[in-house]
Design a protein around this motif. Sequence first.
Motif, PDB file in Angstrom:
ATOM      1  N   PRO A 106      89.737  -2.248  37.536  1.00  0.00           N
ATOM      2  CA  PRO A 106      88.270  -2.228  37.508  1.00  0.00           C
ATOM      3  C   PRO A 106      87.734  -3.162  36.427  1.00  0.00           C
ATOM      4  CG  PRO A 106      89.134   0.003  37.638  1.00  0.00           C
ATOM      5  CD  PRO A 106      90.304  -0.890  37.461  1.00  0.00           C
ATOM      6  N   GLY A 107      86.704  -3.928  36.783  1.00  0.00           N
ATOM      7  CA  GLY A 107      86.076  -4.841  35.828  1.00  0.00           C
ATOM      8  C   GLY A 107      86.755  -6.200  35.711  1.00  0.00           C
ATOM      9  N   GLU A 108      87.924  -6.363  36.338  1.00  0.00           N
ATOM     10  CA  GLU A 108      88.613  -7.660  36.261  1.00  0.00           C
ATOM     11  C   GLU A 108      88.172  -8.575  37.407  1.00  0.00           C
ATOM     12  OE1 GLU A 108      92.915  -6.984  34.153  1.00  0.00           O
ATOM     13  OE2 GLU A 108      92.796  -6.626  36.298  1.00  0.00           O
ATOM     14  N   PHE A 109      88.378  -9.868  37.211  1.00  0.00           N
ATOM     15  CA  PHE A 109      88.048 -10.828  38.275  1.00  0.00           C
ATOM     16  C   PHE A 109      88.924 -12.074  38.124  1.00  0.00           C
ATOM     17  CE2 PHE A 109      85.275 -11.591  34.671  1.00  0.00           C
ATOM     18  CZ  PHE A 109      85.406 -12.954  34.475  1.00  0.00           C
ATOM     19  N   THR A 110      89.025 -12.832  39.202  1.00  0.00           N
ATOM     20  CA  THR A 110      89.671 -14.150  39.127  1.00  0.00           C
ATOM     21  C   THR A 110      88.553 -15.180  39.043  1.00  0.00           C
ATOM     22  OG1 THR A 110      89.571 -14.529  41.508  1.00  0.00           O
ATOM     23  CG2 THR A 110      91.546 -13.468  40.683  1.00  0.00           C
ATOM     24  N   SER A 111      88.790 -16.276  38.370  1.00  0.00           N
ATOM     25  CA  SER A 111      87.749 -17.303  38.254  1.00  0.00           C
ATOM     26  C   SER A 111      87.645 -18.084  39.570  1.00  0.00           C
ATOM     27  CB  SER A 111      88.048 -18.222  37.082  1.00  0.00           C
ATOM     28  OG  SER A 111      89.361 -18.699  37.179  1.00  0.00           O
ATOM     29  N   ALA A 112      86.470 -18.668  39.777  1.00  0.00           N
ATOM     30  CA  ALA A 112      86.199 -19.339  41.055  1.00  0.00           C
ATOM     31  C   ALA A 112      86.993 -20.647  41.166  1.00  0.00           C
ATOM     32  CB  ALA A 112      84.703 -19.612  41.180  1.00  0.00           C
ATOM     33  N   HIS A 113      87.512 -20.878  42.340  1.00  0.00           N
ATOM     34  CA  HIS A 113      88.318 -22.077  42.592  1.00  0.00           C
ATOM     35  C   HIS A 113      88.328 -22.353  44.090  1.00  0.00           C
ATOM     36  CE1 HIS A 113      91.036 -18.668  43.223  1.00  0.00           C
ATOM     37  NE2 HIS A 113      91.673 -19.453  44.106  1.00  0.00           N
ATOM     38  N   ARG A 114      88.893 -23.476  44.463  1.00  0.00           N
ATOM     39  CA  ARG A 114      89.117 -23.731  45.885  1.00  0.00           C
ATOM     40  C   ARG A 114      90.377 -24.575  46.051  1.00  0.00           C
ATOM     41  NH1 ARG A 114      84.154 -27.780  47.698  1.00  0.00           N
ATOM     42  NH2 ARG A 114      84.646 -29.514  46.326  1.00  0.00           N
ATOM     43  N   HIS A 115      90.931 -24.529  47.231  1.00  0.00           N
ATOM     44  CA  HIS A 115      92.163 -25.273  47.495  1.00  0.00           C
ATOM     45  C   HIS A 115      92.237 -25.682  48.959  1.00  0.00           C
ATOM     46  CE1 HIS A 115      93.152 -21.076  48.290  1.00  0.00           C
ATOM     47  NE2 HIS A 115      93.067 -20.816  47.011  1.00  0.00           N
ATOM     48  N   GLN A 116      93.114 -26.640  49.193  1.00  0.00           N
ATOM     49  CA  GLN A 116      93.300 -27.130  50.558  1.00  0.00           C
ATOM     50  C   GLN A 116      93.994 -26.084  51.424  1.00  0.00           C
ATOM     51  OE1 GLN A 116      91.845 -29.661  51.467  1.00  0.00           O
ATOM     52  NE2 GLN A 116      92.837 -30.586  53.224  1.00  0.00           N
ATOM     53  N   ALA A 117      94.812 -25.243  50.779  1.00  0.00           N
ATOM     54  CA  ALA A 117      95.484 -24.188  51.539  1.00  0.00           C
ATOM     55  C   ALA A 117      94.438 -23.196  52.037  1.00  0.00           C
ATOM     56  CB  ALA A 117      96.506 -23.487  50.661  1.00  0.00           C
ATOM     57  N   SER A 118      94.612 -22.736  53.257  1.00  0.00           N
ATOM     58  CA  SER A 118      93.765 -21.677  53.804  1.00  0.00           C
ATOM     59  C   SER A 118      94.326 -20.352  53.309  1.00  0.00           C
ATOM     60  CB  SER A 118      93.814 -21.701  55.326  1.00  0.00           C
ATOM     61  OG  SER A 118      93.319 -22.931  55.800  1.00  0.00           O
ATOM     62  N   ALA A 119      93.422 -19.382  53.127  1.00  0.00           N
ATOM     63  CA  ALA A 119      93.877 -18.093  52.594  1.00  0.00           C
ATOM     64  C   ALA A 119      93.238 -16.951  53.356  1.00  0.00           C
ATOM     65  CB  ALA A 119      93.533 -17.986  51.116  1.00  0.00           C
ATOM     66  N   LEU A 120      93.951 -15.855  53.403  1.00  0.00           N
ATOM     67  CA  LEU A 120      93.418 -14.627  53.998  1.00  0.00           C
ATOM     68  C   LEU A 120      93.914 -13.462  53.161  1.00  0.00           C
ATOM     69  CD1 LEU A 120      96.074 -13.361  55.585  1.00  0.00           C
ATOM     70  CD2 LEU A 120      95.490 -15.143  57.216  1.00  0.00           C
ATOM     71  N   ARG A 121      93.206 -12.340  53.285  1.00  0.00           N
ATOM     72  CA  ARG A 121      93.582 -11.163  52.505  1.00  0.00           C
ATOM     73  C   ARG A 121      93.476  -9.933  53.373  1.00  0.00           C
ATOM     74  NH1 ARG A 121      89.246 -11.322  47.999  1.00  0.00           N
ATOM     75  NH2 ARG A 121      90.454  -9.624  47.131  1.00  0.00           N
TER      76      ARG A 121
END
Length: 323
Positions: A106-121
């Motif tokens: 709770p309260g954590e986050f990843t910083s914003a980024h982008r990449h050529q790889a496609s991602a799904l979750r």
Amino acid sequence: MKRENVVGRANVEDTPELEAYYRALEGEELGALWNVANEIEPWYPQPKSVPTLWAWKRIEPYVRQAADLVSAEKAARRVVMLVNPGRKEWSAAAGLLYTGVQVMNPGEFTSAHRHQASALRFVMEGKGAYTVVDGERMVLGARDFVLTPNGTWHDHGVEADGTQCTWQDGLDIPLMNALDANFYQVHPDVVQKPAALSREHWSKPYSPVFLYKWDECFSQLKKEKVFEYSNPLTGGPVMPTMGARLELIKETKLKRHTGSLIYQVAIGRGWSEVGGERFEWEEKDIFCVPSWAPYRHGAHGEAVLFCFNDIPAMKALSLYREE
Ligand SMILES: [Fe+2]
């Protein structure tokens, strides 16, 4: 050298003269095709990936430990990767697909980024997880499926009043690296400012729907037995290189095809036979089916499998074949 006593296949005996010749070729950055031809042009696909099952009860302690040992900020993406023993150098779970389990407090986050790889979750558990894709903020619950298509800015987190969350990330990183086409960028802001994303005149090569809520998908699945996450504008896959679906399992027929599959058990218990190996699985276990490996599944009762794959990439290149 792999010799084959078949017309049209390399079958050259070693002699002292040839061995000296091969050494000389090597010195000039050259080589004799007939020494490797049977290996690099097999009769049918020969993946280095091996059928592998990662049981949740074995992964889970390491995932939780990562949350204690490393900060989400320093790790950038705090993920325990699933590494196929035959594809370690590519960080692949199977073939050209990468997968891992990310954990966030709770309260954590990843910083914003982008990449050529496609991602799904595919969300495994927890409350209060959110993801921001090109400014659009979405709240995620267990078994929700969300896209971060290639080139979209994204950051993820868990609300301060949420619980520890885990989700499976699937990316085509090994494919991007095999094609020498990978890029990575960090956003000028640590996290994106949420803003509405316009869908008008959508011409992007991926689905305008980023979030597929579990309840709706599950009720469709119950009618259709297989629910393909699809781009509503084209009826095709959600992204150009990767597709995903839910499968309601009782017992399936043996089949094989080109393209690799990564499964996560969404509901229930059962078994799979993959390339002659038999796995027993239960909820949250993850396993892979390498390209061209014959496979079938069965449930103890009824089960739902979440699957993502590189079949859209295979089809786009006219390389898809099944039997
Ligand atoms: Fe990412």
